[in-house]
Design a protein around this motif. Sequence first.
Motif: not given
Length: 338
Positions: A164-165, A173-174, A182-185, A199-201
């Motif tokens: 999962m994004r 995020g961790e 799959v973390p994005t900041s 780009v993210v779910d």
Amino acid sequence: MNSISSKLLVTGLALAFAGEAAATEWNVSLWGKRRAFTEHVHKLAELVEQKTDGAFTMNISYGGLSKNTENLDGISIGAFEMAQFCAGYHPDKNRAITVLELPFLGVSNLEEEVAVSHAVYSHPSVAEEMAQWNARMLMTSPMPQYNLVGTGEPRDELKEFDGMRVRATGGLGEAFRAVGGVPTSVTSSEAYQAMQSGVVDTVAFAQHAHLSFGTINQADWWTANLNPGTVNCPVVVNIDAYEALSDAEREALDGSVDEAIAYYLENYGKLLEQWEAVLDEKGVTKVELSDAELDAFHKVAADPIRDSWIEEMSAQGLPAQELYDLVMTTLETQRAGN
């Protein structure tokens, strides 16, 4: 012009310039738009102006002075006198307060969030680290536990988080990474576009941010009880500007923090009361994970991430265990007082 008139003119100009010099005007760097997350800053400015009879004012800017991820840098060089930032934007610059972003700390309401944040902000190691950026902690911006909004089929089992994004920063995020996410900041201002473009779910925010940044408008579902933690976002002031204040101005500023926070809590409480109606209005499905799934998430994410943080921060010379223990004892004290 006779000599008396000349003297009066000179005296009048001198008084005018003296009055002008005595006035204190601060620039304040925020981002996004005015929302529940920033109401305490507006209240603080209002109170300070009232208490100083207009001699100390604040110009609040939303993105006009700096990017949100660069507010601490702006404070360090004196580009503005006050700013808000979030620890997860640059954890290497504010390591000590990232203890407040560890997952599953057990903070259950905004009052507890205020208590633990201000306790940590008062720790000498925090003051020392912030001083490197010429910053002094003023107050927190308390937020409830983050939860996800997502697109597609609801995810109510941890196995569905694999791949999962997710837009999530810091300890959150961790936590999602620990269960395969799959973390994005991306910044809060970019979250809507990231969700819209795929780009993210999912996006992890507190309720006010899902409303303010529009991610709720892209959502098919919302996790009502995931509650993995929250992001810590202090309001800081430039040390030089703070020390340049008169005693009366400093007293007005420091003495207005509690009232500004109380106003914030009251205002945010009204937003939380409306949240269920917002979900219904937008047709967003409310997802609740089972106790077994939540326990599994806690087991995988809480203790290992906490232990890793303590080990890493201790190796860097921070009193990590002491900071973590301070959070726990403050929670106990707060609950005992209630």
